[in-house]
Each structure stands twice: as structure tokens, then as C-alpha cells.
Design an enzyme around this catalytic site. Structure first.
Site, PDB file in Angstrom:
ATOM      1  N   LYS A   1       0.863  -1.186   0.000  1.00  0.00           N
ATOM      2  CA  LYS A   1       0.000   0.000   0.000  1.00  0.00           C
ATOM      3  C   LYS A   1       0.899   1.234   0.000  1.00  0.00           C
ATOM      4  CE  LYS A   1      -3.938   2.143   2.317  1.00  0.00           C
ATOM      5  NZ  LYS A   1      -3.455   3.507   2.056  1.00  0.00           N
TER       6      LYS A   1
ATOM      7  N   ASP B   1       1.664   5.401  -0.012  1.00  0.00           N
ATOM      8  CA  ASP B   1       1.180   6.616   0.629  1.00  0.00           C
ATOM      9  C   ASP B   1       1.226   7.751  -0.387  1.00  0.00           C
ATOM     10  OD1 ASP B   1       0.245   8.255   2.583  1.00  0.00           O
ATOM     11  OD2 ASP B   1       2.086   8.322   3.764  1.00  0.00           O
TER      12      ASP B   1
END
Length: 603
Positions: free
Chosen positions: A23, A25
């Protein structure tokens, strides 16, 4: 179209029906690409196309290969990659706020963003949202997406492997996705996310009853600075107990706002630190045994960016640059921070270091041979009966830093090569008070080099001078050829300004003039590496510059370790494109050599 969202969890599901992705940012976005061209839209359907022109340009580079697949819709994240698994959100956020086209263009070059693509929602105008994830992934990976600014996110079947990567590379987190899941424009239990929280120790310094938040602070240069407002994660009992403590023992500093002298420490989870505040803070625990003196700027960085476990760190608090209050751990954190931009210059080069076992103000010695006690991950290469260290990894760089190798000096060619990969002109004024001569010389050299159609880069020496670089294709041109070029250019520039510059090697004969050391560029010679600190009491760094910075206002004393770390975050790396277009530069350099040979024969 709204994107599919993941459900937050404390643990990820396991089993063959799930895959895992890093994931990132950044800014979630959808790339809509039809015959009118590619366009970027945020999760709130705000157009971002104009803010990230480098991503659009990357799309255009592969447009011909993708024509038969249009119209396309790709689900992705706009990121600023620190490493393959970590994005710097503050840079993406800053880029997204720029409006003036000149600023957008400037920072698209200095702090370029990338698009990490992880799903395919439309291909050839056909909606794919009803198809299972596995089929969408297969189609996505068949697309010819292959530029540095446009990449496809790698899926993992092994959760432990991706957990290790995210932890070691300080990524934001992990997403688990059910392979049979269709794409729905809402939050779904078929996509599950966890954050890679790092836990920071802070001192509780204020309480605001009106909003229910507590303030956490740390010591920085003996000053208490706030870095977080927190409330999430606290139980009702935790909140009530701490609020009562403030009301009983604190000082009222505003309407229903109390301050407390440094006395209580807590652990706060966060996903990153933007330089001023912890992001997405969550209360974890009270630290009743922690001393407030331990909650410092240095401990913040140790907890936020832990150094690799493979490297044994000793004497962390040893003063290295006492004049500017930097310890060994500060030095190691600097090396860890600049490793992505420094290592490309160290890789596969035979390293000479200067070690300062008692700090920058103490005695020093050169080291070429790898010591017997070096760990197994240190790579070496033997040449001329010297077992050189080859610094090809972060672990090697940090190990050398722990040995207090403050200076990193490099030859001009890689190991197993006999020809230089760059030309460097060393512009050495008599002292720092005559730094203006280095500026004057650098601009004079650039003017001549520009006239030859060649591209030059510039950096400070980390001491009193400047160093001008011309990148070349690896192992193509001989030292004899580059030396002829260096001699010709240097002689020409010096002859134009003999009152300011000289080729005289003896200091006593230079008469206050800047010495142009073209002889330093030769086989067996070395130059200080970009981003290497120097054994200077003020912690100066050999710092790459943008040419627009080479003015009368340039001060070499401004480039200390902390300032260079900050500079990289806000201005980017001036040497980022150092090897771009190097083949074209080589072709032009070959033409220049032919012209020089013709000119010299005619003299």
C-alpha cells in the site's frame, strides 16, 4: 467513477484465495485514457492532470503501443518513490497544491511523481468491473506499461515476504485482495488493509478539553517542540485519567487548555512524519518507566526509520561533529536517508575512505584495504594487491559509517573497467574566503562546455571549492582522450582570466588565484563522492547543486548534514538525471574530440 476502497483491519486474511500488495502513501486516482489522451482524476473526481505532467508524458511515450487497448481506465496511486516500496506523501501533497505552471514544470523535474497501477477497470472501451480480480490482473500485466513514471504494482502470494519488504523499506502498509472479487465503487471486505505503524515515544505536554486532544512533544536541541495531537486509540479510562492529571497538576494556559511540565511519556503509532507532525497518530500505551530526556529528535528518527538489523551499531551517542551537536547516530541516520541518491555513485567503485575514529575534529587515516573483521555482507574486489571495499548496499554504507568512515572517495571508473565514466574538473580556490573564484570558474567552464553541446553537473567539494562533472558512457573513452579534453578546456579558460585562475601546481606560485586541477582527473586518482560528508568541524557535505544556484549568493557553509537531508526533501536531487542521455552525450563528446584533434594538428 468512484474507486473501490479497502476495509481497515488489525490482521490480514490468509489462504490461497488472497493476494497481497504494497500500500503506497500518495494520491489515489483513476487514469482515464481515450482518443483525447490520458487524464488523471482523484478519488473525489477532481482532475489532477495538470498537476503531474511527467505522468502524462510517460503515458505518451507508450501511447503507440497502447493504441489498440484504448479506451482504458486504470486504478492507481500517485506516489513519490523513496524506494520501490515507500512513497513520500508530503512531496505528493506539495506537488498537488502547485498551481503556477512554471512551478509545476520545475518540480515535475526536481521531485517527479510516478503512477503505481494496480487494477484495470476498462480496456478497449469494455468495462471489466464485473470480472474477477485475477482476470483483471492478467489483462493489466499484459499491457506494455514499462516506464519509470508508470509502473504496475507487483502482487505477492506470500504474506510474510511482503510484510518483510514493507517493514524494512518503511512502506505505508499492505492490502489483501480476494482473487475472486469484482470491482465495486464502495468500501468492501474483499479488500482489506493494515497500516505499517511505527511507534514514537513522546512527552505529553498539553490537554485541550474543548476538542479532547492531548499534545505530544519531543526535545530538539534542548528545546521542547510539539509533533502530535492525539486522542484516537485511547480508552475512556485512559482519557479521563490523563485529563484529571492535567487539571490537578497542570497550568491553565487558555480556555479549558492546560500545560504540564515534562513528566509523562506515551507511545504513539503513526505511518510517517512530515517534518512537523506525526501522520495518522494512534495512542498505544503509557510509558511509565521512560525518562522524558529519552524522547528526543534522534529517538524519533530511530523509531520512525530503524536501521537494518544486519548492521551492529556501537557508541550511538559518541560526538562526531561536536560544533553542530551531531553524534554517531545522527551520522548513520544521515547515511540511511541519502543512501538512495548516494549509492548509485558508490556502486561497483573501488572505495577509499577516510576514517575519523575520534570524530571530525580528531586524527584521521586513509583506508583502502578491507579489514579482517568486516561482516560477510561487505563486498570486496582485489586490485594491485589491495582488497578494496565495494559499497553496493545500504548495509555496507551503514557499516562503514559505524566505523566512522566520514569521507568516501571514488575513482572515475567502475571495477573491472579501465576507462572513466565521467570527467570531473576540480576548481580549488586558495581558501573559503575566495569561494567567489570557484563560482566564477564554474560559470566560465560551463559556458565553454555548453558551446560544445555537452551537459555538465556541479557540486560543492564539501570544503572550499566546486567540482564540475561531465557524465560519459561507461568504459568507452580512454584517460588519454579525457585528459586531452580536460587540458584543452582548462588551458583555454585559464588563458581568458589569468589574473583569477592558474594551472600552477605549486601553491607558493599561485598568488591567490584559483587552481584548476585537471591533472586530478586520471587513472588511480579519486574524488569525493556526491553526498559524502567531509571531516570538517561544521559537518559540511559534498553537495550536488542546480546551476541556477551557482551565483554570488552561494555559500558552501550552508550545506551541513541536517540541511542536506532537508534539501533533498524539498528541492530533490540535482544529480537525479546524471546518467540520463549519457549515450547521446558520448556521441557528442566523440565529435568534440575529433574537432580538437583537427584543431591541435593545425596549430
Amino acid at each position: 467513477m468512484k474507486p473501490m476502497l479497502a476495509t481497515a483491519a488489525t490482521d490480514l486474511p490468509t489462504g490461497d484465495q488472497w493476494i497481497y500488495e504494497v500500500k503506497y502513501d500518495g494520491f489515489r486516482c483513476l487514469l482515464h485514457w481515450d482518443k483525447e489522451g490520458p487524464r488523471l482524476f482523484s478519488r473525489n473526481e477532481k482532475e489532477l492532470t495538470a498537476a503531474f505532467p511527467e505522468i502524462i508524458e510517460a503515458c505518451k511515450q507508450i501511447e503507440a503501443e497502447l493504441t489498440n487497448h484504448l479506451p482504458l481506465i486504470l486504478d492507481a496511486e500517485i506516489v513519490s518513490l523513496v524506494n520501490p516500496y515507500q512513497s513520500n506523501f508530503s512531496i505528493v501533497q506539495r506537488r498537488g497544491k502547485l498551481r503556477a505552471q512554471a512551478q509545476v514544470k520545475k518540480y515535475a523535474q526536481r521531485l517527479p511523481a510516478s503512477l503505481m497501477v494496480f487494477d484495470l477497470l476498462m480496456e478497449k472501451g469494455n468495462a471489466l468491473t464485473a470480472q474477477p480480480l485475477t482476470e483483471r490482473k492478467q489483462l493489466l500485466h499484459s499491457l506494455p506499461i514499462h516506464t519509470s513514471s508508470l509502473q504496475v504494482v507487483r502482487p505477492f502470494s506470500d504474506l510474510k515476504k511482503v510484510e518483510t519488504l514493507v517493514k524494512n523499506q518503511h512502506g505505508e502498509g499492505i492490502i489483501a485482495k480476494k482473487q475472486s472479487s469484482t470491482y465495486v465503487t464502495k468500501r468492501s471486505p474483499n479488500w482489506v488493509k493494515i497500516k505499517n505503524y511505527r511507534y514514537i515515544h513522546v512527552i505529553v505536554t498539553e490537554y485541550d478539553k474543548q476538542n479532547g486532544y492531548f499534545q505530544g512533544s519531543i526535545f530538539h536541541n534542548e528545546e521542547l517542540i510539539p509533533i502530535v495531537q492525539f486522542s484516537n486509540g485511547m480508552t475512556g479510562d485512559d482519557r479521563a485519567m490523563l485529563a484529571t492529571l492535567f487539571k490537578k497538576n497542570g497550568t491553565l494556559v487558555g480556555k479549558e487548555r492546560w500545560s504540564l511540565p515534562p513528566s509523562i511519556c506515551v507511545s504513539i503509532g503513526c505511518i510517517s512524519f512530515d517534518g512537523e507532525h506525526l501522520r495518522e497518530p494512534v495512542f498505544q500505551a503509557f510509558l511509565l518507566e521512560e525518562k522524558v530526556e529519552q524522547c528526543t529528535w534522534q529517538s524519533l528518527h530511530k523509531q520512525l526509520y530503524p536501521l537494518p538489523a544486519e548492521v551492529e551499531i556501537t557508541s550511538e551517542e559518541k560526538p562526531i561533529w561536536p560544533v553542530i551537536h551531531l553524534t554517531k547516530i545522527d551520522f548513520l541516520q544521515y547515511l540511511h536517508s541519502v543512501a538512495p541518491v548516494m549509492l548509485p555513485f558508490l556502486t561497483d567503485r573501488l572505495l577509499t575512505t577516510i576514517r575519523f575514529p575520534h570524530g571530525a575534529t580528531g586524527e584521521a587515516f586513509y583506508q583502502k584495504n578491507c579489514p579482517d573483521y568486516a561482516p560477510s555482507f561487505i563486498e570486496t574486489h582485489t586490485q594491485d594487491e589491495i582488497d578494496y571495499i565495494v559499497c553496493n548496499s545500504v548495509e555496507s554504507l551503514l557499516w562503514l559509517g559505524n566505523q566512522l568512515a566520514l569521507e568516501f572517495h571514488l575513482p572515475y571508473q567502475k571495477k573491472d573497467q579501465a576507462r572513466p565514466s565521467e570527467i570531473v574538473f576540480d576548481l580549488d580556490p586558495p581558501d573559503v574566503n575566495h569561494f567567489s573564484l570557484a563560482i566564477q570558474a564554474a560559470l566560465a567552464f560551463k559556458e565553454v562546455i555548453d558551446s560544445f553541446g555537452l551537459n555538465a553537473f556541479i557540486k560543492t567539494s564539501g570544503n572550499k571549492g566546486l567540482q564540475l562533472y561531465l557524465p560519459l558512457p561507461e568504459d568507452v573513452f580512454t584517460y588519454q582522450e579525457t585528459r586531452a579534453f580536460c587540458q584543452f578546456i582548462s588551458t583555454y579558460v585559464v588563458e581568458q582570466q589569468t589574473e583569477h585562475f592558474t594551472l600552477e601546481r605549486l601553491k607558493k606560485n599561485r598568488k591567490g588565484r584559483l587552481y584548476v586541477d585537471y591533472l586530478q582527473h586520471d587513472e588511480g586518482k579519486t574524488i569525493i563522492a556526491p553526498y559524502s560528508p567531509r571531516g570538517h568541524e561544521r559537518g559540511l557535505v559534498a553537495t550536488p547543486l542546480y546551476w541556477e544556484e551557482v551565483t554570488a549568493q552561494l555559500d558552501p557553509g550552508q550545506f551541513t548534514l541536517p540541511q542536506v537531508m532537508h534539501r533533498l526533501k524539498v528541492e530533490g536531487d540535482p544529480f537525479r538525471t546524471f546518467r540520463h542521455g549519457v549515450q547521446a552525450q558520448g556521441a557528442q563528446f566523440k565529435k568534440v574530440l575529433e574537432h580538437l584533434k583537427t584543431f591541435l594538428r593545425g596549430m
